[in-house]
Design a protein around this motif. Sequence first.
Motif, PDB file in Angstrom:
ATOM      1  N   LEU A 220       0.845  -1.203   0.000  1.00  0.00           N
ATOM      2  CA  LEU A 220       0.000   0.000   0.000  1.00  0.00           C
ATOM      3  C   LEU A 220       0.875   1.246   0.000  1.00  0.00           C
ATOM      4  O   LEU A 220       0.611   2.221  -0.702  1.00  0.00           O
ATOM      5  CB  LEU A 220      -0.891   0.034   1.241  1.00  0.00           C
ATOM      6  CG  LEU A 220      -2.109  -0.876   1.220  1.00  0.00           C
ATOM      7  CD1 LEU A 220      -2.992  -0.577   2.419  1.00  0.00           C
ATOM      8  CD2 LEU A 220      -2.900  -0.693  -0.060  1.00  0.00           C
ATOM      9  N   GLU A 221       1.941   1.179   0.784  1.00  0.00           N
ATOM     10  CA  GLU A 221       2.874   2.300   0.838  1.00  0.00           C
ATOM     11  C   GLU A 221       3.416   2.617  -0.546  1.00  0.00           C
ATOM     12  O   GLU A 221       3.488   3.772  -0.949  1.00  0.00           O
ATOM     13  CB  GLU A 221       4.016   1.914   1.770  1.00  0.00           C
ATOM     14  CG  GLU A 221       4.848   3.053   2.213  1.00  0.00           C
ATOM     15  CD  GLU A 221       5.383   2.780   3.609  1.00  0.00           C
ATOM     16  OE1 GLU A 221       6.599   2.734   3.739  1.00  0.00           O
ATOM     17  OE2 GLU A 221       4.588   2.577   4.525  1.00  0.00           O
ATOM     18  N   GLY A 222       3.785   1.552  -1.264  1.00  0.00           N
ATOM     19  CA  GLY A 222       4.314   1.732  -2.616  1.00  0.00           C
ATOM     20  C   GLY A 222       3.298   2.407  -3.517  1.00  0.00           C
ATOM     21  O   GLY A 222       3.635   3.320  -4.274  1.00  0.00           O
ATOM     22  N   ILE A 223       2.055   1.953  -3.432  1.00  0.00           N
ATOM     23  CA  ILE A 223       1.030   2.525  -4.303  1.00  0.00           C
ATOM     24  C   ILE A 223       0.802   3.992  -3.968  1.00  0.00           C
ATOM     25  O   ILE A 223       0.801   4.862  -4.842  1.00  0.00           O
ATOM     26  CB  ILE A 223      -0.273   1.716  -4.183  1.00  0.00           C
ATOM     27  CG1 ILE A 223      -0.065   0.339  -4.807  1.00  0.00           C
ATOM     28  CG2 ILE A 223      -1.423   2.436  -4.861  1.00  0.00           C
ATOM     29  CD1 ILE A 223      -1.232  -0.592  -4.676  1.00  0.00           C
ATOM     30  N   VAL A 224       0.661   4.285  -2.687  1.00  0.00           N
ATOM     31  CA  VAL A 224       0.396   5.669  -2.288  1.00  0.00           C
ATOM     32  C   VAL A 224       1.586   6.571  -2.630  1.00  0.00           C
ATOM     33  O   VAL A 224       1.417   7.722  -3.016  1.00  0.00           O
ATOM     34  CB  VAL A 224       0.059   5.743  -0.783  1.00  0.00           C
ATOM     35  CG1 VAL A 224      -0.066   7.174  -0.330  1.00  0.00           C
ATOM     36  CG2 VAL A 224      -1.239   5.005  -0.519  1.00  0.00           C
ATOM     37  N   ALA A 225       2.801   5.999  -2.499  1.00  0.00           N
ATOM     38  CA  ALA A 225       3.981   6.828  -2.730  1.00  0.00           C
ATOM     39  C   ALA A 225       4.211   7.110  -4.213  1.00  0.00           C
ATOM     40  O   ALA A 225       4.779   8.134  -4.558  1.00  0.00           O
ATOM     41  CB  ALA A 225       5.226   6.156  -2.143  1.00  0.00           C
ATOM     42  N   PHE A 226       3.782   6.206  -5.075  1.00  0.00           N
ATOM     43  CA  PHE A 226       4.181   6.373  -6.471  1.00  0.00           C
ATOM     44  C   PHE A 226       3.072   6.607  -7.465  1.00  0.00           C
ATOM     45  O   PHE A 226       3.305   6.657  -8.658  1.00  0.00           O
ATOM     46  CB  PHE A 226       5.079   5.217  -6.914  1.00  0.00           C
ATOM     47  CG  PHE A 226       6.486   5.519  -6.516  1.00  0.00           C
ATOM     48  CD1 PHE A 226       7.280   6.268  -7.351  1.00  0.00           C
ATOM     49  CD2 PHE A 226       6.951   5.144  -5.281  1.00  0.00           C
ATOM     50  CE1 PHE A 226       8.547   6.626  -6.962  1.00  0.00           C
ATOM     51  CE2 PHE A 226       8.213   5.499  -4.884  1.00  0.00           C
ATOM     52  CZ  PHE A 226       9.024   6.241  -5.727  1.00  0.00           C
ATOM     53  N   THR A 227       1.850   6.733  -6.998  1.00  0.00           N
ATOM     54  CA  THR A 227       0.796   7.095  -7.924  1.00  0.00           C
ATOM     55  C   THR A 227      -0.363   7.723  -7.167  1.00  0.00           C
ATOM     56  O   THR A 227      -0.631   7.382  -6.021  1.00  0.00           O
ATOM     57  CB  THR A 227       0.292   5.868  -8.703  1.00  0.00           C
ATOM     58  OG1 THR A 227      -0.930   6.230  -9.335  1.00  0.00           O
ATOM     59  CG2 THR A 227       0.048   4.683  -7.814  1.00  0.00           C
ATOM     60  N   THR A 228      -1.005   8.671  -7.820  1.00  0.00           N
ATOM     61  CA  THR A 228      -2.210   9.240  -7.231  1.00  0.00           C
ATOM     62  C   THR A 228      -3.438   8.722  -7.968  1.00  0.00           C
ATOM     63  O   THR A 228      -4.533   9.248  -7.822  1.00  0.00           O
ATOM     64  CB  THR A 228      -2.182  10.785  -7.309  1.00  0.00           C
ATOM     65  OG1 THR A 228      -1.831  11.157  -8.634  1.00  0.00           O
ATOM     66  CG2 THR A 228      -1.176  11.369  -6.347  1.00  0.00           C
ATOM     67  N   ALA A 229      -3.252   7.655  -8.753  1.00  0.00           N
ATOM     68  CA  ALA A 229      -4.366   7.112  -9.530  1.00  0.00           C
ATOM     69  C   ALA A 229      -5.575   6.734  -8.664  1.00  0.00           C
ATOM     70  O   ALA A 229      -6.708   6.945  -9.086  1.00  0.00           O
ATOM     71  CB  ALA A 229      -3.895   5.915 -10.345  1.00  0.00           C
TER      72      ALA A 229
END
Length: 315
Positions: A220-229
């Motif tokens: 989740l951290e990765g997703i939040v950190a690398f995309t605002t999709a």
Amino acid sequence: MLLSIVVPCYNEQEALPYFYKEICRVAEEMKASHGADFEFIFVDDGSKDNTLAIARQLHGQDARVRYISFSRNFGKEAGILAGLEAAKGDYVAMMDADLQDPPALLPQMLDALLNEDYDCAATRRTDRKGEPPIRSFFARMFYKIINKMSDADIVDGARDYRLMRRRMVDAILALPEYNRFSKGIFGWVGFKTKWLEYVNVERVAGETKWSFWKLFLYSLEGIVAFTTAPLALASLMGIAFCALAFVMIVFIIVRTLLFGDPTSGWPSLVCIIFLCSGVQLFCMGVLGQYLAKTYMEVKRRPVYIVRETEADAEA
Ligand code: UDP
Ligand code: MG
């Protein structure tokens, strides 16, 4: 030519001696073949066992060994950052302490940087042998999702094991963020990367520090950190539901005008309320994730706190 080897260690008292032995063997080989000098930086991530004592002892007997010890467990990302900041080498490699990242690949990686004009030699494993099948399944899903949503190129099966030129290390250190998702950061800074593949190796001793839950939160951290999709997805869902509601309103008005208004259908109403409030909560959760990360960034807390380094050992 100085090569820095950064090794985050958390409760690795069993594996560390094996690791040290193997890396010394490779270092000797590379001294002969490439004329490379080494420094080994062990980052003790608040271990509760004798990892720090072993690092101290290795430093005592071998001047190439340096160590940094944290005041508590700050996580592997913090360890990587601390190691990169401390590294003085022209080339910096990082690898796990459990020999899952075979040091024997180093000569090949260095060759890629010296002879082929790459800035970075990274590794990926071609299989996930010895891993629970559900974990592999979720890992695959994660890579699919994040690569669809983010412009940082995140390779499936990529390990954190890589050798980088100084300029790439400096680029990584120039990113000031608090929430550090290395796999994304490596992809984001770009540079020419050569991918070496190898078959998964199981850890030499000790046990894995990652539970399924820890990995899930990390993803989740990765997703939040690398995309605002996900934020855009929330807005899109809002629009879709408004459109649906509009169609239903028209439908109901027309139906009432044509056939009158027999009061019925409360079960469907309840379902709709549940669905809509579910979607609302989900979207609020997404917003909350970003807000939480922003909150942590804004606090400007250090990523790690050092308790002791090899400099203290000498004093
Ligand atoms: N690690 C760390 N801090 C942590 C968890 C792990 O420094 O909070 C280190 C660990 O000592 C090892 C590397 O990160 O050198 C990879 O951990 P592990 O082998 O447990 O992960 P796996 O290979 O099972 O994914
Ligand atoms: Mg491992």
